[in-house]
Each structure stands twice: as C-alpha cells, then as structure tokens.
Design an enzyme around this catalytic site. Structure first.
Site, PDB file in Angstrom:
ATOM      1  N   LYS A  21       6.291   2.127  -2.884  1.00  0.00           N
ATOM      2  CA  LYS A  21       6.656   2.229  -4.076  1.00  0.00           C
ATOM      3  C   LYS A  21       5.917   3.393  -5.034  1.00  0.00           C
ATOM      4  O   LYS A  21       4.524   3.571  -4.948  1.00  0.00           O
ATOM      5  CB  LYS A  21       6.114   0.884  -5.075  1.00  0.00           C
ATOM      6  CG  LYS A  21       6.261   0.773  -6.433  1.00  0.00           C
ATOM      7  CD  LYS A  21       5.478  -0.241  -6.942  1.00  0.00           C
ATOM      8  CE  LYS A  21       3.977  -0.130  -6.889  1.00  0.00           C
ATOM      9  NZ  LYS A  21       3.508   1.098  -7.654  1.00  0.00           N
ATOM     10  N   PRO A 101      -1.094   4.715   3.364  1.00  0.00           N
ATOM     11  CA  PRO A 101      -2.557   4.432   3.081  1.00  0.00           C
ATOM     12  C   PRO A 101      -2.944   3.387   2.163  1.00  0.00           C
ATOM     13  O   PRO A 101      -1.861   2.787   1.414  1.00  0.00           O
ATOM     14  CB  PRO A 101      -3.012   5.764   2.441  1.00  0.00           C
ATOM     15  CG  PRO A 101      -1.842   6.365   1.927  1.00  0.00           C
ATOM     16  CD  PRO A 101      -0.785   6.115   2.937  1.00  0.00           C
ATOM     17  N   ALA A 102      -3.841   2.738   2.497  1.00  0.00           N
ATOM     18  CA  ALA A 102      -4.406   1.508   1.626  1.00  0.00           C
ATOM     19  C   ALA A 102      -4.978   1.974   0.263  1.00  0.00           C
ATOM     20  O   ALA A 102      -5.466   2.951  -0.089  1.00  0.00           O
ATOM     21  CB  ALA A 102      -5.203   0.590   2.389  1.00  0.00           C
ATOM     22  N   ALA A 103      -4.862   1.154  -0.708  1.00  0.00           N
ATOM     23  CA  ALA A 103      -5.571   1.244  -1.992  1.00  0.00           C
ATOM     24  C   ALA A 103      -5.186   2.773  -2.502  1.00  0.00           C
ATOM     25  O   ALA A 103      -5.969   3.459  -2.787  1.00  0.00           O
ATOM     26  CB  ALA A 103      -6.880   1.096  -2.163  1.00  0.00           C
ATOM     27  N   ALA A 104      -3.735   3.031  -2.596  1.00  0.00           N
ATOM     28  CA  ALA A 104      -3.407   4.521  -2.828  1.00  0.00           C
ATOM     29  C   ALA A 104      -2.490   4.357  -3.870  1.00  0.00           C
ATOM     30  O   ALA A 104      -1.981   5.641  -4.240  1.00  0.00           O
ATOM     31  CB  ALA A 104      -2.809   4.876  -1.598  1.00  0.00           C
ATOM     32  N   GLY A 105      -2.113   3.509  -4.820  1.00  0.00           N
ATOM     33  CA  GLY A 105      -1.404   3.553  -5.762  1.00  0.00           C
ATOM     34  C   GLY A 105      -0.009   3.816  -5.483  1.00  0.00           C
ATOM     35  O   GLY A 105       0.949   4.130  -6.219  1.00  0.00           O
ATOM     36  N   GLY A 107       1.942   0.832  -3.804  1.00  0.00           N
ATOM     37  CA  GLY A 107       2.085  -0.384  -3.544  1.00  0.00           C
ATOM     38  C   GLY A 107       2.233  -0.946  -2.161  1.00  0.00           C
ATOM     39  O   GLY A 107       2.814  -1.579  -1.914  1.00  0.00           O
ATOM     40  N   GLY A 109       0.081  -2.891  -0.089  1.00  0.00           N
ATOM     41  CA  GLY A 109       0.071  -4.234   0.057  1.00  0.00           C
ATOM     42  C   GLY A 109       0.963  -4.890  -0.719  1.00  0.00           C
ATOM     43  O   GLY A 109       1.466  -5.950  -0.063  1.00  0.00           O
ATOM     44  N   ASP A 137       2.983  -6.115  -9.011  1.00  0.00           N
ATOM     45  CA  ASP A 137       3.989  -4.975  -8.382  1.00  0.00           C
ATOM     46  C   ASP A 137       4.823  -5.857  -7.267  1.00  0.00           C
ATOM     47  O   ASP A 137       5.869  -5.316  -6.972  1.00  0.00           O
ATOM     48  CB  ASP A 137       2.996  -4.053  -7.629  1.00  0.00           C
ATOM     49  CG  ASP A 137       2.678  -2.678  -8.397  1.00  0.00           C
ATOM     50  OD1 ASP A 137       3.144  -2.795  -9.540  1.00  0.00           O
ATOM     51  OD2 ASP A 137       1.772  -2.039  -8.114  1.00  0.00           O
TER      52      ASP A 137
END
Length: 296
Positions: A21, A101-105, A107, A109, A137
C-alpha cells in the site's frame, strides 16, 4: 475451521496476494478527543507484495517464510493471527510469505491481515468481521484498490481515473515507529486534499500530487535522517515526483514510463546495496502474480 474425518481428501491450502500500500498523499486534518488522528489520503497499491496461505488445521498457527521473514513476530500479536481470531477462526495453519519490509510505511502488516480476511471469506466461507478493529489501514487494504481514505480509516471511497504510475520504492533499511512520528507532528489540523481530478497521464498525476503533501514526512525525517538521503537519490534518478509513503521509512519516486523506472531502480540499488529497492506499477488494478487461486 477444524477438519473432520469424513474420508474425503483434505482441503487444499488457499492463498491470497497482499499488495504493498502506498500513500500518494497523507494529510492530517484533525485529532479526536480519544487521541486518534483524522486523515485524508490517496492510497494506491503496487504489483508487488506478500502472500498469505491458509489451510484447515486442528489449531491456529503461523509460519513466516520468504526473503523478509527475519524479525517478523509469529506470536499472538501478529496481525495475521489477530485477523484470524477476529474472524472467529481457531483451526487454521497460516503461512505468510514475506517480501515487503516490516514497519516500512507501505502497509505490509495491514495488507497481510486484509489478505487473511479475504482468503477466509472468499475461499473458506468465513464471515467478515469489522476490519477497522485491526488498524486504520486494514479497511482500505481489504479492497486493495485505489481509494481516498478519510477519518480514522473507516471512510474508504473508490477512486477512478488514475493512470498506471511507474514507480520505484526504496527503503533504507530503517524502521520508524508510527506513534513516534505522530508525536513529533507540529500541526494536527491541516487542510484536506484538493478534489482529485482525472489525469491524462502519469506526469499530470505527478504534477497534481506536487501540490498535495504527506504531513508525516517532516517528523519522520527528523527521526530517521536516512529518509532524506533516499528522497535525494530518487530525485537525482529523474523521478517526476518523490515522496515518503505513510509514516516511513519507505519512499517512492514516480516516473513517466516503466523503462526509466526500472533503469533508476537498478542504478539506486547498485549504488546502495543495503537498501531495499523495487520498481513497480502503482494505481492500476493490482496484479496478483498468481492470477488464480494457488493450491500449495
């Protein structure tokens, strides 16, 4: 979702694509008394992402695979497991094939949780719970189509008229905690987006986007100066527009054609081997690389 001994073959595992996203804009327009921020955002989806696969089982479990699996939590707080529990599922073996990648802006997760809900609903007949309970989100990720997202994420309005947008996504390998970014906001009552026009082409879209904003970009850059380095690299590569997505740290550059975007991605990746760099298409109906349900 618990198998019974009927003598019939075990149901095949079903899977669902979870596209990245991208917030082309992200205006913070207010803050409710309960602390939730009000947003106005133009959201598009990429033709790259993760994949969630689900098979009936006697208990609820999660296995994470893929090139970005390292560090992804598999405990009960994982959004995929939370989505399954919210849907009332107690018997399922879930596999998350992680490419974002995680925690990347972007979306990751939330899109994974939404894909979990879609596969449970569309392929296994599970009733759909209220997705907002999983995060702001998740409702827009549930549709996985270009939309204007407002309020605290509950107001999702489909948007038509956006051309396919060749783009390059870049993450410098840092994560930025969304609550920390919001805490550093200097203003929480900004103006809403302008009305979204129809665009003749990708350049016209980039020109309009230049007059909009991501209110979280400045506080995120203060927390992670590497974001500014990424934005400079994208700008130097010839992008028509560069901006951070969501609360960071992933940034995007919009290009006028796919060949230039791919060339730029190759040059940025070669110069910065520690960065996550991908060329993609944004804004068109997202492409599921499998096209058809996969049986694993």
């Amino acid at each position: 979702m618990a198998p019974t001994d009927t003598g019939a073959p075990t149901p095949a595992r079903q899977s669902e694509f979870a596209p990245a996203k991208i917030n082309l804009t992200l205006h913070v327009t207010g803050r409710r008394a309960d602390g939730y921020h009000l947003l106005d955002s133009l959201v598009v989806f990429a033709d790259l992402g993760d994949r969630v696969a689900v098979a009936p089982d006697t208990g609820l479990s999660l296995t994470v695979t893929g090139p970005m699996a390292g560090g992804v939590p598999t405990g009960p707080d994982n959004l995929v497991l939370r989505a399954a529990r919210l849907a009332g599922v107690t018997g399922a073996a879930i596999t998350l094939d992680k490419h974002l990648p995680a925690a990347a802006g972007i979306g990751g997760g939330s899109s994974d949780a939404a894909a979990t809900l879609r596969v449970l609903r569309d392929r296994l007949g599970v009733a759909m719970p209220a997705p907002l309970a999983l995060g702001a989100d998740v409702p827009v990720c549930l549709a996985a189509r270009t939309a204007r997202m407002r309020g605290i994420g509950e107001n999702v309005e489909p948007v038509s008229g956006l051309p396919p947008l060749p783009a390059v996504l870049v993450n410098p390998g840092v994560s930025v905690a969304t609550p920390d970014v919001f805490r550093r906001l200097s203003r929480r009552d900004g103006s809403a987006m302008d009305d979204i026009p129809a665009f003749a082409d990708a350049r016209a879209c980039a020109d309009w986007l230049r007059g909009q904003r991501n209110d979280l970009e400045a506080p995120a850059r203060a927390l992670a100066p590497g974001i500014g380095t990424v934005l400079t690299a994208l700008g130097d590569s010839g992008a028509a527009l560069v901006r951070m997505s969501g609360s960071g740290a992933t940034c995007f550059g919009l290009f006028t054609d796919t060949a230039t975007a791919r060339q730029a991605a190759g040059q940025i990746a070669a110069a910065n081997p520690g960065w996550w760099v991908r060329s993609t298409i944004l804004g068109a109906a997202h492409h599921d690389p499998a096209d058809q349900p996969i049986e694993l």
